[in-house]
Design a protein around this motif. Structure first.
Motif, PDB file in Angstrom:
ATOM      1  N   LEU A  65      -8.992  -2.041  -5.096  1.00  0.00           N
ATOM      2  CA  LEU A  65      -8.664  -0.628  -5.246  1.00  0.00           C
ATOM      3  C   LEU A  65      -9.840   0.156  -5.818  1.00  0.00           C
ATOM      4  O   LEU A  65     -10.082   1.306  -5.430  1.00  0.00           O
ATOM      5  CB  LEU A  65      -7.430  -0.466  -6.139  1.00  0.00           C
ATOM      6  CG  LEU A  65      -6.095  -0.867  -5.497  1.00  0.00           C
ATOM      7  CD1 LEU A  65      -4.986  -0.921  -6.541  1.00  0.00           C
ATOM      8  CD2 LEU A  65      -5.717   0.118  -4.388  1.00  0.00           C
ATOM      9  N   HIS A  66     -10.585  -0.453  -6.716  1.00  0.00           N
ATOM     10  CA  HIS A  66     -11.796   0.199  -7.230  1.00  0.00           C
ATOM     11  C   HIS A  66     -12.796   0.452  -6.098  1.00  0.00           C
ATOM     12  O   HIS A  66     -13.570   1.420  -6.153  1.00  0.00           O
ATOM     13  CB  HIS A  66     -12.444  -0.649  -8.316  1.00  0.00           C
ATOM     14  CG  HIS A  66     -11.857  -0.454  -9.686  1.00  0.00           C
ATOM     15  ND1 HIS A  66     -11.690   0.794 -10.255  1.00  0.00           N
ATOM     16  CD2 HIS A  66     -11.391  -1.350 -10.608  1.00  0.00           C
ATOM     17  CE1 HIS A  66     -11.159   0.668 -11.460  1.00  0.00           C
ATOM     18  NE2 HIS A  66     -10.951  -0.617 -11.692  1.00  0.00           N
ATOM     19  N   LYS A  67     -12.777  -0.395  -5.079  1.00  0.00           N
ATOM     20  CA  LYS A  67     -13.649  -0.214  -3.912  1.00  0.00           C
ATOM     21  C   LYS A  67     -13.060   0.755  -2.892  1.00  0.00           C
ATOM     22  O   LYS A  67     -13.630   0.966  -1.829  1.00  0.00           O
ATOM     23  CB  LYS A  67     -13.890  -1.563  -3.239  1.00  0.00           C
ATOM     24  CG  LYS A  67     -14.652  -2.570  -4.089  1.00  0.00           C
ATOM     25  CD  LYS A  67     -14.765  -3.900  -3.348  1.00  0.00           C
ATOM     26  CE  LYS A  67     -15.460  -4.951  -4.207  1.00  0.00           C
ATOM     27  NZ  LYS A  67     -15.520  -6.270  -3.518  1.00  0.00           N
ATOM     28  N   GLU A  68     -11.893   1.332  -3.221  1.00  0.00           N
ATOM     29  CA  GLU A  68     -11.183   2.288  -2.380  1.00  0.00           C
ATOM     30  C   GLU A  68     -10.683   1.672  -1.076  1.00  0.00           C
ATOM     31  O   GLU A  68     -10.573   2.351  -0.053  1.00  0.00           O
ATOM     32  CB  GLU A  68     -12.016   3.544  -2.128  1.00  0.00           C
ATOM     33  CG  GLU A  68     -12.340   4.298  -3.415  1.00  0.00           C
ATOM     34  CD  GLU A  68     -12.810   5.711  -3.186  1.00  0.00           C
ATOM     35  OE1 GLU A  68     -13.422   5.977  -2.138  1.00  0.00           O
ATOM     36  OE2 GLU A  68     -12.563   6.546  -4.083  1.00  0.00           O
ATOM     37  N   ILE A  69     -10.352   0.389  -1.110  1.00  0.00           N
ATOM     38  CA  ILE A  69      -9.657  -0.232   0.006  1.00  0.00           C
ATOM     39  C   ILE A  69      -8.198   0.224  -0.068  1.00  0.00           C
ATOM     40  O   ILE A  69      -7.582   0.150  -1.132  1.00  0.00           O
ATOM     41  CB  ILE A  69      -9.719  -1.773  -0.067  1.00  0.00           C
ATOM     42  CG1 ILE A  69     -11.166  -2.252  -0.217  1.00  0.00           C
ATOM     43  CG2 ILE A  69      -9.050  -2.395   1.150  1.00  0.00           C
ATOM     44  CD1 ILE A  69     -12.060  -1.901   0.930  1.00  0.00           C
ATOM     45  N   PRO A  70      -7.618   0.721   1.026  1.00  0.00           N
ATOM     46  CA  PRO A  70      -6.215   1.165   0.970  1.00  0.00           C
ATOM     47  C   PRO A  70      -5.281   0.049   0.532  1.00  0.00           C
ATOM     48  O   PRO A  70      -5.433  -1.107   0.943  1.00  0.00           O
ATOM     49  CB  PRO A  70      -5.928   1.594   2.417  1.00  0.00           C
ATOM     50  CG  PRO A  70      -7.274   1.956   2.976  1.00  0.00           C
ATOM     51  CD  PRO A  70      -8.240   1.000   2.331  1.00  0.00           C
ATOM     52  N   ILE A  71      -4.314   0.388  -0.283  1.00  0.00           N
ATOM     53  CA  ILE A  71      -3.389  -0.605  -0.818  1.00  0.00           C
ATOM     54  C   ILE A  71      -2.648  -1.329   0.307  1.00  0.00           C
ATOM     55  O   ILE A  71      -2.338  -2.522   0.202  1.00  0.00           O
ATOM     56  CB  ILE A  71      -2.388   0.057  -1.801  1.00  0.00           C
ATOM     57  CG1 ILE A  71      -1.511  -0.988  -2.500  1.00  0.00           C
ATOM     58  CG2 ILE A  71      -1.534   1.099  -1.101  1.00  0.00           C
ATOM     59  CD1 ILE A  71      -2.225  -1.882  -3.448  1.00  0.00           C
ATOM     60  N   GLN A  72      -2.379  -0.618   1.419  1.00  0.00           N
ATOM     61  CA  GLN A  72      -1.665  -1.255   2.527  1.00  0.00           C
ATOM     62  C   GLN A  72      -2.509  -2.359   3.159  1.00  0.00           C
ATOM     63  O   GLN A  72      -1.967  -3.391   3.584  1.00  0.00           O
ATOM     64  CB  GLN A  72      -1.287  -0.213   3.589  1.00  0.00           C
ATOM     65  CG  GLN A  72      -0.252   0.803   3.108  1.00  0.00           C
ATOM     66  CD  GLN A  72      -0.900   2.014   2.453  1.00  0.00           C
ATOM     67  OE1 GLN A  72      -2.092   2.011   2.119  1.00  0.00           O
ATOM     68  NE2 GLN A  72      -0.120   3.070   2.285  1.00  0.00           N
ATOM     69  N   TYR A  73      -3.818  -2.147   3.235  1.00  0.00           N
ATOM     70  CA  TYR A  73      -4.687  -3.195   3.780  1.00  0.00           C
ATOM     71  C   TYR A  73      -4.823  -4.359   2.808  1.00  0.00           C
ATOM     72  O   TYR A  73      -4.940  -5.517   3.220  1.00  0.00           O
ATOM     73  CB  TYR A  73      -6.072  -2.625   4.104  1.00  0.00           C
ATOM     74  CG  TYR A  73      -6.114  -1.706   5.313  1.00  0.00           C
ATOM     75  CD1 TYR A  73      -5.117  -1.716   6.271  1.00  0.00           C
ATOM     76  CD2 TYR A  73      -7.178  -0.829   5.478  1.00  0.00           C
ATOM     77  CE1 TYR A  73      -5.172  -0.869   7.359  1.00  0.00           C
ATOM     78  CE2 TYR A  73      -7.249   0.016   6.584  1.00  0.00           C
ATOM     79  CZ  TYR A  73      -6.244  -0.008   7.521  1.00  0.00           C
ATOM     80  OH  TYR A  73      -6.313   0.824   8.608  1.00  0.00           O
ATOM     81  N   ILE A  74      -4.830  -4.060   1.520  1.00  0.00           N
ATOM     82  CA  ILE A  74      -4.937  -5.123   0.516  1.00  0.00           C
ATOM     83  C   ILE A  74      -3.713  -6.035   0.583  1.00  0.00           C
ATOM     84  O   ILE A  74      -3.834  -7.269   0.585  1.00  0.00           O
ATOM     85  CB  ILE A  74      -5.077  -4.529  -0.898  1.00  0.00           C
ATOM     86  CG1 ILE A  74      -6.358  -3.688  -1.009  1.00  0.00           C
ATOM     87  CG2 ILE A  74      -5.106  -5.655  -1.949  1.00  0.00           C
ATOM     88  CD1 ILE A  74      -6.451  -2.889  -2.300  1.00  0.00           C
ATOM     89  N   LEU A  75      -2.537  -5.418   0.659  1.00  0.00           N
ATOM     90  CA  LEU A  75      -1.294  -6.190   0.714  1.00  0.00           C
ATOM     91  C   LEU A  75      -0.977  -6.666   2.126  1.00  0.00           C
ATOM     92  O   LEU A  75      -0.139  -7.556   2.309  1.00  0.00           O
ATOM     93  CB  LEU A  75      -0.138  -5.358   0.165  1.00  0.00           C
ATOM     94  CG  LEU A  75      -0.272  -4.888  -1.285  1.00  0.00           C
ATOM     95  CD1 LEU A  75       0.942  -4.054  -1.689  1.00  0.00           C
ATOM     96  CD2 LEU A  75      -0.460  -6.063  -2.235  1.00  0.00           C
TER      97      LEU A  75
END
Length: 292
Positions: A65-75
């Motif tokens: 999230l600090h890298k601004e990856i969307p939460i939907q892509y992370i999960l």
């Protein structure tokens, strides 16, 4: 560490970057994904702790999230119209505005068997939501991306939806080969000049193929799909578009010039011109409506 203590650290770390409200929403999305718990569950169990195995997983999400990856892509998943869709960086993340488009289609859909086509399906969210709520409908979905279609097909299976997926470049398509009662599309519509308005995490991570069109030909997909719809909609069939809020007049004018007899423009939950319905009717005058 107690989950409630980690929560304050998590939200505090992200608040300068996202604001407290969004940082808090991230925390509860992760909590639900990792633990199957909602906000109320944590309130009722304040002494729950993170295990040694869980803490690195949470830390990884925080770092992404600090890298601004969307939460939907992370999960790896997104919620849309009460359904869960797997997503990755080959497909756009489904938006709340598009849920409004789906609801509009459901509101006007006739009872009984109908044939629906979703053009530029991406994750499959529109087609799958419609197939789920219209069990008598025969639903087809087109996309140019093999990776997107693979994702959409998996989403259909996971949501027990019957959708026929077709790999096709719509701009190179001369005819759709059959009639449809409803054609819907949320095609690329963001002009290059509007990139400055796009959030950095969207710009850096979501597929540009599904987002952007040239400044000098912003309606390229709309014109093509409108032409196909004129030849492949059943009598009184409906064409639905999600549109660029800045190009509502241009889109409506184009559809009128193509020969559609009924046009309706609707705004989304944010007050932006966002959705259009077009029908080819045998009227001498064009009817145009705008609905908030």
């Amino acid at each position: 560490m107690k989950i409630r203590a980690y929560k304050e650290n998590f939200i505090g770390a992200l608040t300068p970057q996202y604001g407290r409200e969004e940082a808090e929403s991230f925390f509860y999305l992760v909590l639900e994904d990792f633990r199957g718990m909602k906000r109320s569950d944590l309130a009722l169990q304040p002494d729950l702790t993170l295990s040694e195995e869980e803490t690195p997983q949470w830390d990884f999400v925080l770092a992404q999230l600090h890298k601004e990856i969307p939460i939907q892509y992370i999960l790896g998943k997104a919620h849309f119209f009460g359904l869960v869709f797997q997503v990755n960086d080959h497909v756009l993340i489904p938006r709340p505005e598009t849920e409004e488009l789906v609801q509009w289609i459901l509101n006007i859909s006739p009872a009984g068997p109908i044939r629906i086509l979703d053009i530029g399906t991406g994750s499959g969210c529109i087609a799958i939501a419609l197939a789920t709520h219209l069990p008598d409908a025969e639903v087809f979905a087109i996309d140019v991306s093999t990776s997107a279609l693979r994702m959409a097909s998996g989403n259909a299976q996971r949501n027990d939806a019957r959708v026929t997926f077709i790999e096709k470049d719509i701009l190179a398509t001369g005819n759709l080969d059959q009639l449809f009662d409803i054609i819907v599309s949320n095609p690329p519509y963001v002009r290059e000049l509007e990139k400055a308005e796009i959030k950095p995490n969207v710009l850096a991570n979501e597929p540009h193929l599904a987002l952007f069109v040239p400044d000098d030909d912003a309606l390229v997909f709309y014109r093509k799909i409108a032409d196909l719809a004129l030849g492949n909609l059943s009598e009184n069939g409906s064409l639905f578009f999600e549109i660029n809020q800045y190009l509502a007049k241009e889109t409506m004018d184009m559809l009128e010039q193509k020969g559609f007899g009924y046009l309706e423009l609707r705004q989304d939950i944010y007050g932006n011109d966002r959705m259009v319905l077009a029908r080819k009717l045998q009227w001498s005058n064009v009817e145009r409506r705008t609905t908030d």
